[in-house]
Scaffold this motif. Structure first.
Motif, short mmCIF file in Angstrom:
data_model
loop_
_atom_site.label_atom_id
_atom_site.label_comp_id
_atom_site.label_asym_id
_atom_site.label_seq_id
_atom_site.Cartn_x
_atom_site.Cartn_y
_atom_site.Cartn_z
N GLU A 78 0.83 -1.21 0.00
CA GLU A 78 0.00 0.00 0.00
C GLU A 78 0.86 1.26 0.00
OE1 GLU A 78 -4.09 -1.22 2.39
OE2 GLU A 78 -2.31 -0.67 3.53
N LEU A 79 1.97 1.22 0.74
CA LEU A 79 2.85 2.38 0.78
C LEU A 79 3.55 2.61 -0.54
CD1 LEU A 79 4.27 1.88 4.37
CD2 LEU A 79 2.74 3.71 3.62
N TYR A 80 3.81 1.55 -1.30
CA TYR A 80 4.37 1.74 -2.64
C TYR A 80 3.36 2.46 -3.54
CZ TYR A 80 7.92 -1.74 -1.28
OH TYR A 80 8.92 -2.43 -0.65
N VAL A 81 2.09 2.11 -3.39
CA VAL A 81 1.05 2.81 -4.15
C VAL A 81 1.00 4.27 -3.71
CG1 VAL A 81 -1.41 2.95 -4.67
CG2 VAL A 81 -0.30 0.72 -4.55
N ALA A 82 1.08 4.50 -2.39
CA ALA A 82 1.10 5.87 -1.88
C ALA A 82 2.30 6.64 -2.42
CB ALA A 82 1.12 5.86 -0.35
N ALA A 83 3.38 5.92 -2.74
CA ALA A 83 4.57 6.56 -3.30
C ALA A 83 4.41 6.91 -4.77
CB ALA A 83 5.78 5.63 -3.13
N GLY A 84 3.27 6.54 -5.35
CA GLY A 84 3.01 6.88 -6.75
C GLY A 84 3.28 5.77 -7.73
N ILE A 85 3.57 4.56 -7.24
CA ILE A 85 3.81 3.43 -8.15
C ILE A 85 2.45 2.83 -8.52
CG2 ILE A 85 5.00 1.23 -8.47
CD1 ILE A 85 6.91 2.04 -6.22
N PRO A 86 2.14 2.69 -9.79
CA PRO A 86 0.83 2.12 -10.19
C PRO A 86 0.63 0.73 -9.59
CG PRO A 86 1.92 3.11 -12.07
CD PRO A 86 2.93 3.10 -10.97
N PRO A 87 -0.59 0.41 -9.16
CA PRO A 87 -0.84 -0.88 -8.50
C PRO A 87 -0.37 -2.10 -9.28
CG PRO A 87 -2.72 0.56 -8.19
CD PRO A 87 -1.79 1.26 -9.14
N ARG A 88 -0.55 -2.11 -10.59
CA ARG A 88 -0.11 -3.28 -11.36
C ARG A 88 1.41 -3.45 -11.29
NH1 ARG A 88 -4.34 -4.64 -16.08
NH2 ARG A 88 -6.12 -3.50 -15.25
#
Length: 671
Positions: A590-600
């Motif tokens: 989830e924190l990677y997504v918060a960092a702006g990395i697209p979920p896929r």
């Protein structure tokens, strides 16, 4: 690196026992041994009036509690009063009191202040306690009906005698009994008592407590205790494992393949003998006669997750990982025999757990050495350690903070000569830039990247300064500065992988008494009552967080932003937790997504990307014929909402299948 979390719910620290002496005061000492090295002690004084005075301390790389507690114990074993002062594992102040007047129970600590009317026998669990308190609990439960007792503020504990054994050491023979305590942790914890029901030992792969003078009998205790742990593990595996002894057809699934980042609707995936043998539209793929069928009903099917930073142990760790869809882990430091025994049991189907990739751990000798038996202060010691790990099938070397910086180039060269990767903490008195230039393949923990730009503030990173300096200063780090851009270019040039474990800073930079980070909220409604209490207490935060909460919050956010910048810049990220995979990997992602990395792309990192780093991407990390059938079936769609990864329903790990809900419930966790 694995931490001993005295303030966390799963670390009701060690074990001891009370027996008031009628003849006078008696003093007993217990030695605390961390990965074979004496780390501290507990001293208990039993007074004629029934009071118990305890001093407890240990040192773990500059961390570790120091507590002084006084207990008054009732005739039925429950507590009449408790007072504890000192410091917790991360050196936050501890000042806790509990008293009883009739049926009125009152307690106050850093996070709680409460009064409650409770009739009947009940045992208060301190928020921060020495080992002795756990055994006071065991004695109280042994006196209670059915050896079961209610807990304050919440929960219930039960004690089960396991067996009586004789151990022989330099100090002589001792008759000891093993007890299992349930209701406090996810799986039973064990305590050894002598014939007078006083504390004798508590043993685990990482930390052991044993009566002073009897330190040499711990291998015997290990053997007896492991026999009981193996019995429970085998029963668990038998109950919750479905052996795929015939083909499996997963029909009507939405299939995500990290190789293409595409999601295909209405797919059938065939599994035979642990491998994927067909993937295609359900209308076209024929299901073999006699095959087992699993109707996905439109659920999301993807490869099993990888956690690239764990320190796995027996008990709850393996089943938790599998229940949450983690089918492969990389263990970055562990006790060799214990880890090998666990891997053997899992692979043979005698326990439940993920596949394990092993990294050999080493550190230099210092007052802040990591918990290891492998010390390297010379090239010759390094050569012997690396040759040993290579001969045992390890795939990576992890070095730690007390390694001499001048040894790093030689260790890298020797590891590479044996075909091993080398990663680690950036050693003290060395910058991350220097670590990269010395040839390291990977850096553990995002704080060490931030420390590269704080070298003027802290050079000795063997201590908790490697956390506090980042918490106090990372908020001011300019990620768009030329210095940061040059550093990222250096990472790319040397093809260095980063293992951020950013979620471990969630607690560390946010929590303070009575306030817990948002990342823990999804656990509150699922974990047992004792865990819920400790989460709400806000433990695990650095001592100065209450003084500067905004600064620490902003520093945490800067670390998250750094992860996103690394990924967008082309630096290879691997997903790891340095925690319990089954509870915290979803938060890391989830924190990677918060960092702006697209979920896929995040899902790719956690599957195929991790497999690529370990050169296993030709067999793991995709949903294609010929690949190993490590698959998870998820309710929802994590390409849209990463938190849906907490809704794993079925896990296929090669030739065996598991229902997540049943595994979770077996550990007292709601699915």
């Amino acid at each position: 690196m694995k931490k001993v979390r005295a303030s966390a719910p799963w670390a009701l620290a060690g074990l001891g026992l009370f027996l008031a002496s009628t003849a006078g005061a008696a003093t007993e000492r217990t030695t605390a041994v961390l990965m074979g090295n004496v780390a501290g002690y507990q001293q208990v004084e039993y007074l004629p009036d029934g009071q118990v005075k305890v001093h407890y301390e240990f040192n773990d790389r500059g961390r570790g509690p120091s507590l002084d507690s006084t207990y008054r114990v009732n005739a039925n074993g429950t507590l009449a009063a408790v007072e504890t002062q000192g410091a917790d594992y991360l050196k936050a102040q501890v000042n806790e009191r509990y008293t009883v007047s009739g049926t009125q129970h009152s307690w106050k600590n850093s996070a709680e202040e409460e009064q409650r009317e409770v009739p009947g026998a009940v045992f208060y669990l301190s928020l921060n306690s020495p080992p002795e308190e756990t055994v006071l609990l065991i004695r109280a439960a042994l006196k209670a009906p059915n050896k079961r007792i209610a807990l304050l503020p919440t929960g219930e504990a039960q004690v089960t005698p396991v067996g009586t054994y004789t151990v022989k050491g330099k100090a002589g023979s001792k008759r000891v009994k093993l007890y299992a305590l349930t209701g406090v942790d996810l799986t039973p914890s064990y305590t050894w008592l002598d014939e007078e029901q006083r504390f004798f030992a508590s043993v685990s792969g990482w930390m052991k407590f044993v009566r002073e003078g009897f330190e040499d009998v711990t291998p015997q205790l290990d053997g007896f205790q492991e026999k009981e742990e193996r019995r429970l593990a085998e029963a668990r595996a038998k109950e919750f494992t479905t052996k795929l002894d015939r083909p499996l057809a997963i029909i009507n699934a939405r299939v995500f393949d990290p190789g293409t980042l595409a999601v295909e609707e209405a797919q059938t995936v065939l599994v035979t003998k642990g491998r994927i043998t067909a993937v295609g539209p359900s209308a076209k793929v024929a299901v073999p006669s006699g095959a087992r069928t699993l109707d996905a009903q439109g659920k999301f099917l993807m490869p099993g997750l990888w956690d690239m930073h764990v320190h796995i142990s027996s008990g709850a760790g393996g089943p938790l990982a599998i229940a949450s869809g983690v089918t492969t882990v990389r263990d970055l430091a562990n006790e060799e025999r214990t880890l090998n025994d666990l891997i053997s049991a899992v692979e043979a189907g005698r326990d439940i757990g993920p596949r394990v990739i092993r990294a050999g751990f080493m550190d230099g000798r210092s007052p802040y050495s990591g918990p290891t038996k492998v010390f390297v202060d010379t090239e010759e010691e390094g050569r012997k350690a690396i040759e040993h790990y290579a001969s045992k099938g390890y795939e990576q070397i992890k070095i730690y903070s007390s390694i001499k910086p001048e040894l790093v180039p030689a260790l890298v060269r020797m590891a590479h000569e044996k075909g091993l990767r080398l990663s680690g903490h950036v050693p003290a008195f060395m910058t991350a830039k220097q670590f990269i230039e010395a040839g390291a393949d990977e850096i553990q923990h995002i704080n060490f990247l931030a420390l590269n730009f704080l070298f003027d503030k802290v050079q000795d990173t063997r201590t908790p300064a490697r956390f506090t300096a980042v918490g106090e200063n990372a908020n001011a780090l300019d990620l768009s500065s030329p210095a940061v851009r040059e550093f990222i270019a250096l990472l790319k040039k040397h093809n260095v992988t980063v293992d951020p474990t950013v979620s471990i800073f969630d607690d560390m930079f946010h929590n303070h008494p009575g306030h817990w980070n948002a990342g823990a909220s999804p656990l509150l409604g699922r974990v047992p009552p004792t865990w819920q209490r400790w989460i709400r207490a806000g433990g695990g935060g650095l001592p100065d967080v209450p003084k500067h909460p905004e600064r620490y919050r902003d520093s945490f956010n800067r670390l998250v932003e750094f992860v996103g910048l690394l990924h967008r810049s082309g630096v290879h990220i691997v997903a790891g937790t340095d925690n319990l995979s089954g509870l915290f990997l979803a938060r890391e992602l989830e924190l990677y997504v918060a960092a702006g990395i697209p979920p896929r792309e995040v899902l790719r990192i956690a599957t195929l990307g991790n497999a690529e780093v370990m050169k296993r991407d030709k067999e793991y990390g995709r949903v294609l014929p010929g690949y190993v059938a490590d698959l998870i079936l998820v309710e929802g769609d994590p390409t849209l909402l990463m938190s849906d990864l907490r809704k794993v329903r079925h896990v296929i790990r090669g030739d065996r299948m598991f229902e997540s809900a049943a595994l979770f419930r077996s550990m007292g966790i709601a699915p």
